[in-house]
Design a protein around this motif. Sequence first.
Motif, PDB file in Angstrom:
ATOM      1  N   ARG A 171      -4.238  -4.815   7.285  1.00 47.15           N
ATOM      2  CA  ARG A 171      -2.802  -4.842   7.553  1.00 47.15           C
ATOM      3  C   ARG A 171      -2.126  -3.619   6.928  1.00 47.15           C
ATOM      4  O   ARG A 171      -1.366  -2.901   7.592  1.00 47.15           O
ATOM      5  N   THR A 172      -2.415  -3.372   5.644  1.00 43.72           N
ATOM      6  CA  THR A 172      -1.809  -2.221   4.965  1.00 43.72           C
ATOM      7  C   THR A 172      -2.081  -0.936   5.742  1.00 43.72           C
ATOM      8  O   THR A 172      -1.182  -0.111   5.930  1.00 43.72           O
ATOM      9  N   ILE A 173      -3.313  -0.800   6.190  1.00 43.43           N
ATOM     10  CA  ILE A 173      -3.709   0.505   6.735  1.00 43.43           C
ATOM     11  C   ILE A 173      -3.264   0.699   8.178  1.00 43.43           C
ATOM     12  O   ILE A 173      -2.911   1.810   8.573  1.00 43.43           O
ATOM     13  N   VAL A 174      -3.251  -0.356   8.964  1.00 42.30           N
ATOM     14  CA  VAL A 174      -2.912  -0.136  10.382  1.00 42.30           C
ATOM     15  C   VAL A 174      -1.432  -0.337  10.668  1.00 42.30           C
ATOM     16  O   VAL A 174      -0.966  -0.026  11.766  1.00 42.30           O
ATOM     17  N   SER A 329      -9.238  10.094  11.495  1.00 44.77           N
ATOM     18  CA  SER A 329      -8.866   9.424  10.248  1.00 44.77           C
ATOM     19  C   SER A 329      -8.532  10.501   9.237  1.00 44.77           C
ATOM     20  O   SER A 329      -8.842  11.680   9.453  1.00 44.77           O
ATOM     21  N   ASN A 330      -7.921  10.094   8.130  1.00 39.59           N
ATOM     22  CA  ASN A 330      -7.689  11.079   7.062  1.00 39.59           C
ATOM     23  C   ASN A 330      -8.844  11.130   6.078  1.00 39.59           C
ATOM     24  O   ASN A 330      -8.815  11.901   5.129  1.00 39.59           O
TER      25      ASN A 330
ATOM     26  N   PHE C 136      -2.459   8.370   1.506  1.00 36.59           N
ATOM     27  CA  PHE C 136      -2.020   7.272   2.371  1.00 36.59           C
ATOM     28  C   PHE C 136      -1.066   6.359   1.614  1.00 36.59           C
ATOM     29  O   PHE C 136       0.008   5.992   2.103  1.00 36.59           O
ATOM     30  N   ALA C 137      -1.476   5.997   0.416  1.00 39.13           N
ATOM     31  CA  ALA C 137      -0.639   5.107  -0.389  1.00 39.13           C
ATOM     32  C   ALA C 137       0.719   5.753  -0.630  1.00 39.13           C
ATOM     33  O   ALA C 137       1.770   5.098  -0.514  1.00 39.13           O
ATOM     34  N   GLY C 138       0.712   7.043  -0.945  1.00 37.17           N
ATOM     35  CA  GLY C 138       1.957   7.737  -1.247  1.00 37.17           C
ATOM     36  C   GLY C 138       2.890   7.777  -0.047  1.00 37.17           C
ATOM     37  O   GLY C 138       4.086   7.453  -0.145  1.00 37.17           O
ATOM     38  N   VAL C 139       2.338   8.136   1.076  1.00 42.34           N
ATOM     39  CA  VAL C 139       3.184   8.252   2.265  1.00 42.34           C
ATOM     40  C   VAL C 139       3.641   6.859   2.711  1.00 42.34           C
ATOM     41  O   VAL C 139       4.793   6.671   3.123  1.00 42.34           O
ATOM     42  N   ALA C 140       2.761   5.874   2.570  1.00 38.43           N
ATOM     43  CA  ALA C 140       3.176   4.505   2.912  1.00 38.43           C
ATOM     44  C   ALA C 140       4.310   4.046   2.000  1.00 38.43           C
ATOM     45  O   ALA C 140       5.219   3.332   2.433  1.00 38.43           O
ATOM     46  N   MET C 141       4.275   4.453   0.748  1.00 36.52           N
ATOM     47  CA  MET C 141       5.373   4.101  -0.163  1.00 36.52           C
ATOM     48  C   MET C 141       6.676   4.794   0.243  1.00 36.52           C
ATOM     49  O   MET C 141       7.754   4.209   0.164  1.00 36.52           O
ATOM     50  N   MET C 173      -1.606   8.907  10.254  1.00 40.00           N
ATOM     51  CA  MET C 173      -2.144   7.568  10.059  1.00 40.00           C
ATOM     52  C   MET C 173      -1.053   6.585   9.664  1.00 40.00           C
ATOM     53  O   MET C 173      -1.109   5.401  10.007  1.00 40.00           O
ATOM     54  N   CYS C 174      -0.073   7.093   8.932  1.00 40.25           N
ATOM     55  CA  CYS C 174       1.031   6.227   8.513  1.00 40.25           C
ATOM     56  C   CYS C 174       2.088   6.096   9.606  1.00 40.25           C
ATOM     57  O   CYS C 174       3.127   5.460   9.401  1.00 40.25           O
TER      58      CYS C 174
END
Lengths: 452, 452, 485, 485
Positions: A171-174, A329-330, C136-141, C173-174
């Motif tokens: 969920r977090t990732i998609v 993907s990253n 990813f975590a940073g941009v999602a935040m 991706m975000c």
Amino acid sequence: MPFIPHTEQEIAEMLQAIGADDISALFEEIPSHLLANELTGVPEGMTEMEISRLMHARAAQHPQSVCFLGAGAYEHHIPAAVWEITTRGEYYSAYTPYQAEASQGTLQLVYEFQSMMTALTGMDVSNASMYDGATALAEAVLMAVRGNRKSKSRKILMPTTVHPTYRKTTRTIVQGQHIELCEVDYDPATGVTSLEAFKEKAGDDITAIVIQQPNFFGNLEAVDEITDWAHENNILVIAVANPLSLAILEAPGNWGSAGVDIACGDGQPLGAPMSAGGPYYGYLCCTQTLVRQMPGRIVGRTLDQDDKEGFVLTLQAREQHIRRSKATSNICTNQGLVVTASTIHMSILGASGLEKAAAACHANTMALVKQLSQIEGVDCAFESNYFHEAVLKINKPAVEVLVALAEKNILGGYDLSEAYPELGSAILVCATEMRTDEEISAYANALAEVCA
Amino acid sequence: MPFIPHTEQEIAEMLQAIGADDISALFEEIPSHLLANELTGVPEGMTEMEISRLMHARAAQHPQSVCFLGAGAYEHHIPAAVWEITTRGEYYSAYTPYQAEASQGTLQLVYEFQSMMTALTGMDVSNASMYDGATALAEAVLMAVRGNRKSKSRKILMPTTVHPTYRKTTRTIVQGQHIELCEVDYDPATGVTSLEAFKEKAGDDITAIVIQQPNFFGNLEAVDEITDWAHENNILVIAVANPLSLAILEAPGNWGSAGVDIACGDGQPLGAPMSAGGPYYGYLCCTQTLVRQMPGRIVGRTLDQDDKEGFVLTLQAREQHIRRSKATSNICTNQGLVVTASTIHMSILGASGLEKAAAACHANTMALVKQLSQIEGVDCAFESNYFHEAVLKINKPAVEVLVALAEKNILGGYDLSEAYPELGSAILVCATEMRTDEEISAYANALAEVCA
Amino acid sequence: MLIFEHSKTGRNGAPQSPKQKANVDDIPASFLRKDRAALPEVSEMQAVRHYTQLSQKNFSIDTHFYPLGSCTMKYNPRACNTLAMLPGFLSRHPMAPEAQSQGFLACMYELQSMLSDVTGMAAFSLAPMAGAQGEFAGVAMIEAYHKSRGDDGRKEILVPSAAHGTNPATATMCGFSVREIPTLDNGDVDLEALKVAVGPETAGLMLTNPSTLGVFERQIETIAKVVHEAGGLLYYDGANLNAILGKIRPGDMGFDVIHSNLHKTFSTPHGGGGPGAGAVGVAERLKPFLPLPVVTKEGENYRWLTEKDLPQSIGRLSAFMGNAGVLLRAYIYMRMLGREGMVRVAEFATLNANYMMAEAKRRGFELAIPDRRASHEFIITLKNEARDLHVTAMDFAKRLLDLGYHAPTTYFPLLVPECLLIEPTETEAKEALDGFMDAMQQIREEAEADPDLVKGAPYTLPVKRLDEVRAARQLDLAWKGNEVE
Amino acid sequence: MLIFEHSKTGRNGAPQSPKQKANVDDIPASFLRKDRAALPEVSEMQAVRHYTQLSQKNFSIDTHFYPLGSCTMKYNPRACNTLAMLPGFLSRHPMAPEAQSQGFLACMYELQSMLSDVTGMAAFSLAPMAGAQGEFAGVAMIEAYHKSRGDDGRKEILVPSAAHGTNPATATMCGFSVREIPTLDNGDVDLEALKVAVGPETAGLMLTNPSTLGVFERQIETIAKVVHEAGGLLYYDGANLNAILGKIRPGDMGFDVIHSNLHKTFSTPHGGGGPGAGAVGVAERLKPFLPLPVVTKEGENYRWLTEKDLPQSIGRLSAFMGNAGVLLRAYIYMRMLGREGMVRVAEFATLNANYMMAEAKRRGFELAIPDRRASHEFIITLKNEARDLHVTAMDFAKRLLDLGYHAPTTYFPLLVPECLLIEPTETEAKEALDGFMDAMQQIREEAEADPDLVKGAPYTLPVKRLDEVRAARQLDLAWKGNEVE
Ligand SMILES: Cc1ncc(COP(=O)(O)O)c(C=O)c1O
Ligand SMILES: Cc1ncc(COP(=O)(O)O)c(C=O)c1O
């Protein structure tokens, strides 16, 4: 100076070559008001003797409990050779094999790993690893969305029998990519997901479904019929599987009449110690059709100028360092060293060794379930076939029971009440090949006391 | 089959090539009445998982005591790198480097080891190791007897301040060769061996004398004057020295005006864990004059066909495999792997690191002695300079005191009462650089309780 | 020879599995595997020998100078490995009760604190398993932050053209679109272009400083101001803190969120491709969004923060808690360095890079950015050599391998033609740096005298130059003799 | 390059020693060292890199087939190393109280028992630190035995001409004179010569069986009778039990004393020269003379036997108790093999040797003893090749290295001209044996076509053939640039 080889004389010579008066001159481009004060949150440096003492003391704070806890991370026997070789400097301290000719060790090993994973899963191709099982599932979902050209919905059916944190991580990732994850409930009597339940949620355009086998409860899903149904409806199938179980259970590549499209899971049971949660690795395999949707590194076999065989990173045009914002993907750094361990582990055990280990896990868990379920107030939660992990209902609150067991140095299992409140007080138990008959009996005795 | 790779098919093929019906036919030359029955004293085989469980349990039977015990084996810090590299398969699983071209790793390393030991001892040459310090001393005595052409007596003066089991071992080993080991007593006030005491025992023909520095009590012997006196009387001098002490104390090669003839000791303090007594290694160095009397392996630098530098075993004509009954010793296998560790250890610490470690040991022991000797009923046994180890007299029986301390997980020292009954109740204590101030105080508190 | 080619049916590492196969007859046949998986069947010794021999075909820090730019190939102290692998850590189940995990949690808590201190951020989460996941975590935040304020129109992430590929890939991706900001010849961001680019669409700017060009972004404060005034947040790609450790802190420069590659600056090994750890740190206002879990201390006890504590968290990034073993290695390394060691890392990493740069110049190589101080790395461009001698940066790279040096990063950053990005790190001695520059000079001489010699390199490795095009065209990704006889 | 050549004054592995040098001013200057020892001054990474690179220059079991006769180069299971190095064993002080050493003592006690069982001896001491020291202990016990009976005239030890060099050297060291007994062409001891040699001077006979010629001594019972009747004792050089383990026991053959090289048969590693362990076992009548210490069990407790228990003991052979870590490795290995594994070792070691011997014959090599069964090893003589092609056994040996095989033992036993003593061990697969024989055949073909090719070998190793004569004449035994600048 720790880890810095410079002598005073060399420093002077180097500064002179640079034409700088002192080292601080090298930082002159930084606005001086931005220069940091002395760090306050970092203690003074320690010698190796001192840190060694500290870490031994920290490690000794963890009692050596007997582990009946699985839920995605398992205590298996790992041959001593595995990590002795894995931590050889040549594997341990090398980078991603960008310079192929100077990295044939790692590259060939990864090619062998890919070969082993395709053999185990029955799929056509494998990549060189994802971070863990949960992120591998997330990437599998993204792959499926890119790969299923016949579907527009970006809708994924996800049974709740899939590992709870795998679902959360996915969920977090998609979530940023407008993908709908639609949960499918299990049958409360059997603890597996019926085909009917999938059909109910299906609607008319589904991109992919996920099936975990054995599922989070250890129960065996009807993978063949579900796979066939999905394919008949142009739905891609993503399998999540404990790779050790694949020494005994049917390979995802053979589910139903055509096999699944993507198989993934966590490689931990194949040579990674539990180590507080990681590093493990995610494996990710797919059909030939989907290979260009693969995220991450892939190693291919090729020839050198003299037509000698060698190995290189290949299909790099999928990856972030070439394709940048259009990459699959990253992911960049993966879990290479754990893959190294896992490849050696699989080589030493072979299919027959993995089969014996898996069968022993299953037999031990059966023995455990048998003994525990004889205790007054303890019952099997489900009527179904399971593999190597099972759910028990208890007449006292699971959290209290587990604390009481922990005080007796028994890790009694995974408390299901938070992720599955509908089960009431229930725990997921597992006894791997590491557990002895005495330990199993000791658990039964302890639980009988606690439940009395 | 454990560690045996043969498949059924291969066995059949191989037997066919041999022309034997079955494997038992290969043993047909053994008189059948001599064939062994099934072994009864060897249990059934264990898997690695099982033996691992057993060995962990056995190791856990040893409480982690705080060690103030030295007496020839010391707990020092060893960098993690040392044994991680030493146990690399290429060092660990190689044989003695008979095929020089395929063993340059080991050979160069031993050459470097020899170089380091000559640097540390101030001697001209070193061999590639003896079994341990005690046997190195025995071989040194045999060397001296062969090497001192001016002496006929085969008489050796051996102070009782030399390590008791070194003396015993030497006796065991040289006894067949009609060598007289003549003990020299120490001065009860100072705990060192006076020149007078040597002179008293000397008579007119002495082949060699032994001096241990620091001696078994930790006390510093008057090595310069004793060495000079010996040389004036055509007596060879054999030094026994803790090699770590040589980072601070004068090298035997510089004792007196000409230095000693042979220096030996145990290499354990240079990178070998205490490991229940071994494997350690004996180092053995001598003057150029005596090189052909050396026992054991020696590595030399030479050239290959292209005049490139390389390393080989040399002076093999001294050794048993060439000279047989006329060899300088029967030694064949030595302590190569520990030498490997020790060479890496010395490289990483360097002279300055060894110096700091040695100084810390000394300072810790001084702090310990200071605190302990303030306890009512505990006193320093000797008035003299010591290094890193010291003798305390106690008003209660040493054996009881040590047992009481052991129950508090303190290894309080070495009980001298058996080897040196004249000292009454006395213990030899040591606090290496591993000991903290807290541990030292804890010892003092515990001892105060025990002695109260 | 592949491990599969040592395989013989019936061979195995017998002592490594239970002696007998237990009964699994309770499982219906339909669930069971029909054919045994075609894994290799070898003896333990054959496996040991095969993988020992294979390992020797790798270059690595433990065997070679490895000045791979942007990758920070420094010495990995062996103690970090040994101590992180103490049985007390290895045998800990990730869901063991907190009461029985205090030793491990204490290490993680202190690691969070030390990272906060060296970066100047308010809080850290150790969840991300590599740099890219940290991004990813940073941009999602950043996204969660804007959303939480109802600021929904911010659909764009700005990225300088010199950025590492993971930055744009992460933004995509975000769910963001990516807009590139040009870089000036002196290595600084084109401020005018940035000013034009920012606006109500701007969610944030991802920046590496020192940049991937190896220079410090001098206008960082202005940039921060521009982005913040436009309502965007500032992301710091802290893959490489080696040149700034203890010298300047991203938090003080105005960054809102940062990830740090512990497998670079903090010396956990690269393992031939991983694992890493991409801890993510935030300024105060982003704290509620941190990925889970995070360790907190209450009285003398440590515990995990969960969804209940941080309901606005972007969520979980892994099944458990990230790459615990990697985090332990970083923790041990940081404790060994200590505060005084941190600054020294920056100083000597910078000294080594500037010295090599000066040497490169002296020996007549063209620098990408000639008039600036290098940070932990710098760039040589071989465009003249490519033009005049037809010997490319890749040819130099391959020839370096022959001379016993791992090649620098080639063709990155993409802006600089025929470039080698060189990062010596602080743990290399002057001799190694000089030896490398001697090798570069030798190669140029060879290129002048006999370009084919260089173009044919390498000659001394297990294989000659490999055909990458063939690899991609005739895909051979798994051994297909898979039927073990 | 030597480690000394990486040295620079002032460099060091800083985290590896206390930060400050403590004061030692209480020690008078006359005792103190004047100049710092000229050890190398390098960084930890330089040491790691140097010794990692050096290691790669070795052949070893973990990298190569290593059929070195008489040396039993079999797989060293990694578990033996890992488990013997558990902190609970490594941190045990040798003089820690017995009450705190029961785990270790239990292993030693059981090891003694297992060795007694597989050899058929009454008791074992684990004290000797290698085979040669085991021989020393054995011969010293023979001496002590005769002395204890007032039988003082026995001054001679008999040794077959095929014996290993340590046998005569040991006898001399114990003060005996050595008399050689000839060996027959079929490998057996010349019984007639033995009968002539024995007498009232005979202290004992040292015998290896299977002999160093790789064949079983069939007349062993007669030999035992002859020696015993003359009042001598029978010593078994059990360096290599690999071919008899669980098949036939030296005790049953009539031997009075035996040493066993645990670093051969019981697979503790050779470590590039050691350490080993040469446990010594005795028949009942020699028990009082065993070297110390020995472990005994009383009730549930284990303790050391000391001089008080064994007043007639030949004494101590080391400062503490021998090579404890090696003994642990042997213990672990024996427990993994178990009783059924012991016999298998003998069977497959013998199968491999006989198969190679058959292959050698088939490929036209001349065998030293053509008509007998091989035991764990066998001998090829290249005297024809030496005579006709002027290519010696040593040339074959060196060329084998080029082809990726460690050479067999050359020129031992001394009786056989131009010999290669080949011991494959049970852990090698058929492919390795075939590969080796292919290589031998290739070399013979090369020798026929171009003898200089073979005589110039090796070509592919870090050095070409080394000049041993120069090494012995121009002694260079230590680096003399010892003055670190
Ligand atoms: C500047 C920069 N950013 C991000 C990354 C990505 O980090 P990781 O490989 O750990 O995902 C890297 C590493 O290659 C990098 O150099
Ligand atoms: C037959 C024989 N006897 C004795 C020995 C001596 O053993 P060690 O080298 O352990 O001293 C050996 C080993 O080389 C040997 O092969």
